[in-house]
Design an enzyme around this catalytic site. Structure first.
Site, PDB file in Angstrom:
ATOM      1  CG  ASP A 174      58.209 149.337  39.713  1.00  0.00           C
ATOM      2  OD1 ASP A 174      57.672 148.243  40.007  1.00  0.00           O
ATOM      3  OD2 ASP A 174      58.311 149.727  38.537  1.00  0.00           O
ATOM      4  CD  GLN A 210      57.047 144.082  40.900  1.00  0.00           C
ATOM      5  OE1 GLN A 210      56.068 144.800  40.971  1.00  0.00           O
ATOM      6  NE2 GLN A 210      57.031 142.812  41.294  1.00  0.00           N
ATOM      7  CG  HIS A 211      58.083 141.190  36.445  1.00  0.00           C
ATOM      8  ND1 HIS A 211      57.676 140.429  37.518  1.00  0.00           N
ATOM      9  CD2 HIS A 211      57.083 142.081  36.210  1.00  0.00           C
ATOM     10  CE1 HIS A 211      56.474 140.830  37.897  1.00  0.00           C
ATOM     11  NE2 HIS A 211      56.103 141.828  37.144  1.00  0.00           N
TER      12      HIS A 211
END
Length: 499
Positions: free
Chosen positions: A244, A81-82
Site C-alpha cells: 500500500d 504490507q508484511h
C-alpha cells in the site's frame, strides 16, 4: 482505457475505476474486513475475507452505472504490507494471515536479528534492519508454535500477492512488497539465504517463495472463472501491484526526490523516493524497494487514527466534537504529553511498550487537553520519523498528505506546523488504489509495446488539490517545537534506547 485499482487494507478493501480519457476516477466501492484480535499482540485476518470484500466492493462500484465490467483493460492490486499468507500444495490457505500490526512475533524477530549479528548484521546482510511485524518473524513463529501447519506450507505470499493469485493462479511477488518481508536483500534484489537459514533449511524455504518480477511486468491474465464471475473480458491483465505504501507513492506522484508522502491511516507512514540503493543512516528507516523500480525510504508508526479514535471513544464524542475539543485546547495541551503506544510501536522501536500520559496536574487534566495530547502525540511520532529521514539526506520540499486523517483541516495545519513543511493533498482520496490503477495502465501500455514512462503517467494522473494546500504558521511552528522537544525528552526518559 479503463483500469481497476484495488486496495486491500487492514480495515477494508476499496476499488476505484480510472478512466484515462477523462483522467479521473469514475467509480469506486468499498467493503469492510473483520479482524481477529487476541492477547499478546495477535492481529489476524482470513484471506477469504479479502476476496469477498473485493467482490462486494467491485459490485458497489459497478452498481453506479458509470462503467461496464467489460470496459476494464487491466487490474492493479495494492495491499497491506508484511502479512503472512501460507498455502498448501493445492493452493489452499492453511491458517489466517498474521498482519503487519501483529506483534505476537516480537520474540521470534529478536531471535532472527541475533542470529544475523544484531542490527548491524541485518543491515550488512539485507540493507535494512528486520523489524517486528515483517513477514520473516511470522514464519518462524509459525514453525515454533504451529509445527503441523508449518509442515504443510508450500507457498508463502503477501496479502496483495494472494489477491493476484486468486485473480490469475500465479505465484509471483514484486520487489517493493517483497522488501518488507525481511527475506529480500534490497540492494541486490534477491532472496537472502542467510535470513532463510535462521528459520529453516534455505533450500526448502526458497521454493516456497514466489518468483520475483519488475514493477512494470504483468502477473498474468485474469482466470476464466474470475472473468465469468465478474463479467470481465478474458484478456484482462493483472499488473505486479505492490504494498500500500508503494502504491500510495505512485498515486501521489512520489517517484522523484524532493517529495515526502505522509499517510494518516490506521498506521502512520512517511516515505520518500530514491533512485539509488540507499545507505541508511538509522536502523528505524526502512529502505524498501519501490514499485516504480527505485527505492522508497520509509518509516512507520503503528499508532495513529486507531489510537486517536480510542481516546475519542472514551469521551463518547463524534468526529466533529473531537475536533472542537482539540481546538479548545492550546498547542502543547497545557503541558500534557501522551506517548501513544497502545499497540506497541515500530518508530520508536518499542514493540512491547504501553501508552503513558505525562505531565498531569489539577489544572491541565481535562478532556480537551487529553484529546489534544492524543492528536499531538501521534503526530509527534511522525515528526520523529521525519527527523530521521531528513537526517539521512531526504529533501522535504513538500509533504503530500493521504489517508483518512488528511480530510481534517485542523490535522493538515498541525502537520504543516509540526513538520515545518508545506502540505498539500492529492485530488484522489484513495491514493493507493489510484496508484494501483496507474501502475496497471503502465503495465498494459508496456505489454502493448507502448513503452511510456511512469513519470509521464504520474504527471498526468497524480493531480493535487491546491484548495487544501497549507503552509506552516511561524508562531505555531515555534510552539509545536517546544511541545515536540518535551515529547522527545519524556520518551528518552522512559525508553533511553528507543531512538
Amino acid at each position: 482505457m479503463m483500469y481497476l485499482g484495488v486496495d486491500c487494507g487492514t480495515q477494508s478493501t476499496k476499488v476505484v475505476v480510472f478512466d484515462t480519457q477523462k483522467a479521473a476516477v469514475i467509480a469506486q466501492g468499498e467493503s469492510p474486513h473483520e479482524l481477529i484480535g487476541g492477547g499478546n499482540g495477535r492481529q489476524e485476518q482470513h484471506p477469504k475475507w479479502w476476496i469477498q470484500a473485493f467482490r462486494d466492493a467491485f459490485q458497489n462500484a459497478l452498481s453506479g452505472g458509470a462503467f461496464q465490467a467489460m470496459d476494464i483493460d487491466a487490474v492493479g492490486v495494492s495491499g497491506q504490507q508484511h502479512g503472512l499468507v501460507v498455502l498448501d500444495d493445492a493452493g489452499d490457505v492453511i491458517r489466517p494471515a498474521k498482519l503487519w500490526c501483529d506483534t505476537e512475533t516480537a520474540e521470534q524477530n529478536a531471535e532472527i536479528v541475533a542470529a544475523l549479528g544484531g542490527t548491524k548484521g541485518c543491515i550488512d546482510t539485507l540493507g535494512l534492519a528486520v523489524a517486528t511485524g515483517y513477514t520473516a518473524s511470522k514464519l518462524l513463529w509459525l514453525k515454533q508454535n504451529e509445527p503441523d501447519d508449518f509442515a504443510q506450507v508450500a507457498h508463502i505470499l503477501l496479502p496483495h500477492d494472494y489477491l493476484n493469485y486468486w485473480l490469475t493462479g500465479e505465484y509471483v511477488m514484486e520487489y517493493g512488497d517483497a522488501s518488507g518481508t525481511g527475506f529480500l536483500d534490497i540492494r541486490q534484489r534477491c532472496w537472502s539465504d542467510a535470513v532463510l537459514a535462521t528459520i529453516d533449511d534455505p533450500d526448502r524455504l526458497r521454493v516456497m517463495l514466489p518468483t520475483l518480477i519488475e514493477a512494470q511486468q504483468a502477473v498474468g491474465t485474469v482466470r476464466s472463472e474470475v472473468s465469468l464471475e465478474l463479467g470481465l473480458r478474458d484478456d484482462v491483465l493483472v499488473s505486479s501491484g505492490g504494498g500500500d505504501n508503494m502504491m500510495g507513492a505512485i498515486g501521489t506522484g512520489n517517484i522523484e526526490q524532493g517529495v515526502v508522502t505522509a499517510s494518516l491511516g490506521t498506521s502512520g507512514t512517511l516515505y520518500a523516493y530514491s533512485d539509488q540503493a540507499p545507505d541508511i543512516k538509522h536502523p528505524l528507516i526502512a529502505p524498501f524497494c519501490s514499485s516504480s523500480n527505485g527505492w522508497l525510504l520509509l518509516i512507520c508508526t503503528m499508532n495513529l487514527t486507531g489510537t486517536v479514535n480510542h481516546y475519542r471513544d472514551l469521551f463518547g464524542w463524534d468526529l466533529t466534537q473531537m475536533l472542537q475539543a482539540v481546538e479548545r485546547s492550546p498547542i502543547g495541551a497545557q503541558g500534557l504529553t501522551l506517548l501513544p503506544f497502545l499497540n506497541g510501536e515500530r518508530v520508536p522501536a518499542l514493540p512491547n511498550s504501553s501508552a503513558s500520559l505525562l505531565g498531569m496536574n489539577a489544572e491541565n487534566l481535562t478532556p480537551d487537553n487529553i484529546m489534544r495530547s492524543a492528536l499531538e502525540g501521534v503526530t509527534f511520532g511522525l515528526r520523529l520519523g521525519m527527523d530521521l529521514l531528513r537526517g539521512s539526506g531526504i529533501d522535504s520540499q513538500q509533504l503530500r498528505l493521504i489517508g483518512g486523517g488528511a480530510n481534517s483541516p485542523l490535522w493538515r495545519q498541525m502537520m504543516a506546523d509540526v513538520m515545518n513543511c508545506p502540505v498539500v493533498c492529492p485530488t484522489s482520496t484513495e491514493s493507493a488504489a489510484l496508484g494501483a490503477a496507474i501502475q496497471a495502465h503502465w503495465c498494459h501500455l508496456n505489454q502493448q509495446g507502448q513503452f511510456t514512462s511512469l513519470k509521464a503517467l504520474c504527471e498526468r494522473f497524480s493531480t493535487l488539490n491546491t484548495d487544501q494546500a497549507v503552509s506552516p504558521n511561524p508562531d505555531n511552528v515555534a510552539r509545536y517545537e517546544q511541545a515536540y522537544q518535551r515529547y522527545r525528552q519524556q520518551l528518552l526518559a522512559l525508553y533511553p534506547e528507543s531512538i
